[in-house]
Motif scaffolding. Structure first.
Motif, PDB file in Angstrom:
ATOM      1  N   ALA A  12       8.114  -3.542   5.168  1.00  0.00           N
ATOM      2  CA  ALA A  12       8.876  -2.318   5.452  1.00  0.00           C
ATOM      3  C   ALA A  12       7.942  -1.115   5.564  1.00  0.00           C
ATOM      4  CB  ALA A  12       9.913  -2.081   4.360  1.00  0.00           C
ATOM      5  N   LEU A  13       6.969  -1.016   4.660  1.00  0.00           N
ATOM      6  CA  LEU A  13       6.016   0.098   4.698  1.00  0.00           C
ATOM      7  C   LEU A  13       5.154   0.035   5.958  1.00  0.00           C
ATOM      8  CD1 LEU A  13       4.906   0.223   0.960  1.00  0.00           C
ATOM      9  CD2 LEU A  13       6.218   1.959   2.193  1.00  0.00           C
ATOM     10  N   ARG A  14       4.739  -1.166   6.332  1.00  0.00           N
ATOM     11  CA  ARG A  14       3.936  -1.324   7.545  1.00  0.00           C
ATOM     12  C   ARG A  14       4.725  -0.932   8.789  1.00  0.00           C
ATOM     13  NH1 ARG A  14       0.622  -7.032   6.877  1.00  0.00           N
ATOM     14  NH2 ARG A  14      -0.985  -6.235   5.480  1.00  0.00           N
ATOM     15  N   ARG A  15       5.989  -1.358   8.846  1.00  0.00           N
ATOM     16  CA  ARG A  15       6.842  -0.990   9.995  1.00  0.00           C
ATOM     17  C   ARG A  15       6.980   0.521  10.098  1.00  0.00           C
ATOM     18  NH1 ARG A  15       9.712  -5.446   8.738  1.00  0.00           N
ATOM     19  NH2 ARG A  15      11.127  -4.314   7.399  1.00  0.00           N
ATOM     20  N   GLU A  16       7.230   1.168   8.957  1.00  0.00           N
ATOM     21  CA  GLU A  16       7.376   2.624   8.942  1.00  0.00           C
ATOM     22  C   GLU A  16       6.090   3.304   9.405  1.00  0.00           C
ATOM     23  OE1 GLU A  16       8.248   6.225   5.758  1.00  0.00           O
ATOM     24  OE2 GLU A  16       8.715   4.154   5.194  1.00  0.00           O
ATOM     25  N   TYR A  17       4.942   2.818   8.927  1.00  0.00           N
ATOM     26  CA  TYR A  17       3.654   3.386   9.317  1.00  0.00           C
ATOM     27  C   TYR A  17       3.433   3.241  10.818  1.00  0.00           C
ATOM     28  CZ  TYR A  17      -1.356   3.983   9.830  1.00  0.00           C
ATOM     29  OH  TYR A  17      -2.585   4.400  10.254  1.00  0.00           O
ATOM     30  N   MET A  43       3.266  10.163   7.301  1.00  0.00           N
ATOM     31  CA  MET A  43       3.652   9.305   6.204  1.00  0.00           C
ATOM     32  C   MET A  43       3.047   9.881   4.921  1.00  0.00           C
ATOM     33  SD  MET A  43       3.037   5.239   5.730  1.00  0.00           S
ATOM     34  CE  MET A  43       4.674   4.671   6.059  1.00  0.00           C
ATOM     35  N   GLU A  44       3.783   9.784   3.874  1.00  0.00           N
ATOM     36  CA  GLU A  44       3.350  10.316   2.589  1.00  0.00           C
ATOM     37  C   GLU A  44       2.157   9.536   2.055  1.00  0.00           C
ATOM     38  OE1 GLU A  44       6.681  10.114  -0.052  1.00  0.00           O
ATOM     39  OE2 GLU A  44       8.027  10.994   1.423  1.00  0.00           O
ATOM     40  N   ASN A  45       1.279  10.234   1.360  1.00  0.00           N
ATOM     41  CA  ASN A  45       0.105   9.584   0.778  1.00  0.00           C
ATOM     42  C   ASN A  45       0.490   8.502  -0.219  1.00  0.00           C
ATOM     43  OD1 ASN A  45      -1.982  10.707   2.172  1.00  0.00           O
ATOM     44  ND2 ASN A  45      -2.323  12.355   0.709  1.00  0.00           N
ATOM     45  N   SER A  46       1.587   8.711  -0.935  1.00  0.00           N
ATOM     46  CA  SER A  46       2.001   7.713  -1.924  1.00  0.00           C
ATOM     47  C   SER A  46       2.351   6.391  -1.245  1.00  0.00           C
ATOM     48  CB  SER A  46       3.196   8.214  -2.727  1.00  0.00           C
ATOM     49  OG  SER A  46       4.299   8.478  -1.881  1.00  0.00           O
ATOM     50  N   LYS A  47       2.951   6.470  -0.057  1.00  0.00           N
ATOM     51  CA  LYS A  47       3.293   5.242   0.673  1.00  0.00           C
ATOM     52  C   LYS A  47       2.039   4.563   1.222  1.00  0.00           C
ATOM     53  CE  LYS A  47       7.996   6.497   1.940  1.00  0.00           C
ATOM     54  NZ  LYS A  47       8.941   6.676   3.043  1.00  0.00           N
TER      55      LYS A  47
END
Length: 67
Positions: free
Chosen positions: A31-36, A1-5
């Motif tokens: 959404a960010l948590r799911r992706e992580y 995952m990108e550092n910005s996210k």
């Protein structure tokens, strides 16, 4: 995952401690948590797929998935 996210997840967590998040921020955070979590699980599965266990008899066996 990108550092910005990851930084954005941390920003939203800090904001949540200071005030209530807006519905848009809640949606973005979820959404960010799911992706992580999906990326973490994929990495963990990759490690486990390449893991071997050495038994007491000295034989290397690949880990098997439980059904």
């Amino acid at each position: 995952m990108e550092n910005s996210k990851l930084n954005r997840i941390n920003e939203l967590a800090a904001l949540a401690k200071q005030r209530e998040l807006t519905p848009e921020e809640l949606t973005e955070r979820d959404a960010l948590r799911r992706e992580y979590i999906e990326e973490w699980r994929a990495g963990a599965m990759q490690v486990l797929d390449n893991t071997y266990v050495v038994g007491p008899d000295g034989v290397k066996r690949k880990l098997q998935r439980k059904k």
